[in-house]
Write a protein that holds these residues in place. Structure first.
Motif, PDB file in Angstrom:
ATOM      1  N   LEU A 164       0.832  -1.198   0.000  1.00  0.00           N
ATOM      2  CA  LEU A 164       0.000   0.000   0.000  1.00  0.00           C
ATOM      3  C   LEU A 164       0.871   1.254   0.000  1.00  0.00           C
ATOM      4  O   LEU A 164       0.544   2.251  -0.643  1.00  0.00           O
ATOM      5  N   GLY A 165       2.000   1.200   0.701  1.00  0.00           N
ATOM      6  CA  GLY A 165       2.925   2.327   0.702  1.00  0.00           C
ATOM      7  C   GLY A 165       3.488   2.610  -0.676  1.00  0.00           C
ATOM      8  O   GLY A 165       3.614   3.766  -1.088  1.00  0.00           O
ATOM      9  N   VAL A 212       3.084   4.886   5.677  1.00  0.00           N
ATOM     10  CA  VAL A 212       2.154   3.771   5.510  1.00  0.00           C
ATOM     11  C   VAL A 212       2.824   2.448   5.843  1.00  0.00           C
ATOM     12  O   VAL A 212       2.250   1.582   6.519  1.00  0.00           O
ATOM     13  N   GLU A 213       4.069   2.269   5.397  1.00  0.00           N
ATOM     14  CA  GLU A 213       4.776   1.028   5.692  1.00  0.00           C
ATOM     15  C   GLU A 213       5.090   0.906   7.182  1.00  0.00           C
ATOM     16  O   GLU A 213       5.095  -0.191   7.731  1.00  0.00           O
ATOM     17  N   ALA A 214       5.343   2.047   7.851  1.00  0.00           N
ATOM     18  CA  ALA A 214       5.548   2.016   9.306  1.00  0.00           C
ATOM     19  C   ALA A 214       4.271   1.591  10.018  1.00  0.00           C
ATOM     20  O   ALA A 214       4.301   0.811  10.981  1.00  0.00           O
ATOM     21  N   VAL A 221      -2.054  -1.110   9.773  1.00  0.00           N
ATOM     22  CA  VAL A 221      -2.512  -1.265   8.394  1.00  0.00           C
ATOM     23  C   VAL A 221      -2.284  -2.707   7.981  1.00  0.00           C
ATOM     24  O   VAL A 221      -1.189  -3.249   8.187  1.00  0.00           O
ATOM     25  N   ARG A 222      -3.296  -3.327   7.399  1.00  0.00           N
ATOM     26  CA  ARG A 222      -3.190  -4.724   7.004  1.00  0.00           C
ATOM     27  C   ARG A 222      -2.312  -4.849   5.755  1.00  0.00           C
ATOM     28  O   ARG A 222      -2.493  -4.102   4.788  1.00  0.00           O
ATOM     29  N   PRO A 223      -1.374  -5.787   5.739  1.00  0.00           N
ATOM     30  CA  PRO A 223      -0.516  -5.972   4.557  1.00  0.00           C
ATOM     31  C   PRO A 223      -1.328  -6.386   3.338  1.00  0.00           C
ATOM     32  O   PRO A 223      -2.426  -6.923   3.452  1.00  0.00           O
ATOM     33  N   GLY A 359     -10.456  -2.969  -0.293  1.00  0.00           N
ATOM     34  CA  GLY A 359     -11.557  -3.459   0.510  1.00  0.00           C
ATOM     35  C   GLY A 359     -11.645  -2.789   1.864  1.00  0.00           C
ATOM     36  O   GLY A 359     -12.397  -3.243   2.731  1.00  0.00           O
ATOM     37  N   ARG A 360     -10.919  -1.680   2.047  1.00  0.00           N
ATOM     38  CA  ARG A 360     -10.890  -1.016   3.356  1.00  0.00           C
ATOM     39  C   ARG A 360     -10.970   0.496   3.176  1.00  0.00           C
ATOM     40  O   ARG A 360     -10.088   1.093   2.548  1.00  0.00           O
ATOM     41  N   LEU A 361     -12.008   1.109   3.720  1.00  0.00           N
ATOM     42  CA  LEU A 361     -12.145   2.559   3.648  1.00  0.00           C
ATOM     43  C   LEU A 361     -11.055   3.241   4.459  1.00  0.00           C
ATOM     44  O   LEU A 361     -10.529   4.290   4.062  1.00  0.00           O
TER      45      LEU A 361
END
Length: 386
Positions: A164-165, A212-214, A221-223, A359-361
């Motif tokens: 995501l990052g 985001v990666e942190a 945050v889900r991978p 799939g995640r707001l």
């Protein structure tokens, strides 16, 4: 869904590579969904559609208005009634500065269009960390896409395993940092400001990706569940060199680049021309004193600019002429930068598509929550220093 082999080559392909077609949309360019049709202007209009529906009215309407205004500017004085003089001379001034940048940008688009997009995915890789984020940022800069078309590429990156990052870094870096728009920004605002804006936007993209990666490492945050390793036999540079070596640089190559330059630039030109018309209208209808009051180099002007960019929702190409007006008439370089970046940071289409893909707001809302404060801080610093 299995990925097509990115390194497959075919003698029938002039680039030395096969560009895989997205079977969901039947379109290899990414311009097939409702989101990208908004930006691409119905590039995949059905063949049976009436002629009036297949015409890109924004492209030809804005382009025709610019041509008429440019010619009229030779006959109308600047003080012509109803603001016509200001409008026509505004169009003339912008086109005189931009014409060569548009041509150079079109050639760049034609060359970039020959590079299969899966190579960007291969270059970015599946690993995480600063190096992978830098590659994602550079990939975003090199792809000449608007801030709606780039969403499909970002979504495909996530589907193929990018973090995501990495996707955030790619999206933030891409929309107006494409080579053609970067050249036009330099022509309109000056090369010093262009490099400063470019550097600041890349910093925002990198810092957002790192944040985001942190959060992912901290379990907030889900991978990405789609993460996979690249095939062992996939070598980007080896295949790229083979493709370049197999390419014949003859008149057929020149004709192909010229055709791609025209066809691939239509999406950019339609919004760029619309932005020129809109900027000239603002010049003709909003007095300079009023413009400076509401959009000047103040905190009020900075937040008004952010609000306007969020509401207007101009595609990234169209935002460049308006940002130039903020730079010149309002003397607010920070507001110009904010207007360019706010379209990325607050784009509701982007947030909705990210929600659909992940799939995640909550994950999608991270984009404006992390980027807007950085944009405002840098915008304030540029106004203060500039």
């Amino acid at each position: 869904m299995s990925d097509p082999a990115p390194h497959t080559r075919s003698s029938g392909d002039p680039t030395g590579f096969i560009l895989p077609v997205d079977t969901a949309s039947g379109d290899a360019t990414g311009c097939g969904s409702a989101a990208t049709t908004k930006c691409c202007g119905g590039a995949v209009a059905a063949a049976h559609a009436p002629l009036w529906r297949r015409i890109d009215w924004m492209l030809w309407g804005s382009g025709g208005l610019i041509l008429a205004a440019y010619v009229a500017g030779f006959f109308l004085s600047h003080e012509a009634p109803f603001g016509l003089g200001v409008f026509t001379h505004g169009v003339q001034d912008m086109m005189n500065l931009m014409w060569w940048g548009i041509l150079v940008g079109m050639v760049a688009v034609g060359l970039i269009d020959r590079v299969p997009r899966q190579f960007v995915i291969g270059i970015i890789g599946r690993d995480q960390g600063a190096k992978s984020l830098v590659r994602a940022v550079l990939g975003g800069v090199l792809l000449d896409l608007c801030n709606h078309d780039v969403l499909m590429v970002g979504a495909k990156l996530y589907e193929r395993g990018a973090s995501l990052g990495q996707v955030f870094a790619f999206l933030i870096a891409s929309p107006w940092n494409s080579l053609s728009l970067t050249i036009i920004i330099g022509a309109l605002m000056g090369w010093g400001w262009m490099f400063l804006f470019l550097g600041a936007s890349l910093v925002i993209a990198l810092l957002t990706g790192l944040a985001v990666e942190a959060l992912e490492r901290a379990g907030r945050v889900r991978p990405n569940p789609n993460r996979i390793d690249l095939p062992a036999d996939f070598h980007v540079w080896r295949e790229a060199k083979a493709g370049l070596k197999a390419t014949r640089y003859d008149m057929a190559f020149v004709r192909d680049v010229a055709q791609r330059s025209v066809s691939a630039s239509k999406m950019v030109l339609r919004w760029l021309f619309f932005g020129i018309v809109l900027a000239a209208l603002i010049q003709a209808t909003v007095p300079t004193e009023t413009f400076q009051t509401w959009f000047g180099a103040t905190l009020l002007g900075l937040f008004t600019t952010l609000l306007a960019a969020t509401i207007i929702e101009v595609c990234s190409e169209g935002s460049v002429p308006i940002a130039a007006d903020l730079m010149t008439r309002a003397a607010a370089p920070g507001n110009a930068f904010t207007f360019l970046m706010a379209g990325v940071a607050t784009d509701y289409t982007e947030v909705l598509i990210l929600r659909e893909v992940t799939g995640r707001l909550r994950a999608a809302l991270l984009l404006p929550l992390l980027t807007v404060p950085q944009v405002l801080l840098i915008g304030w610093a540029l106004n203060t220093a500039g």
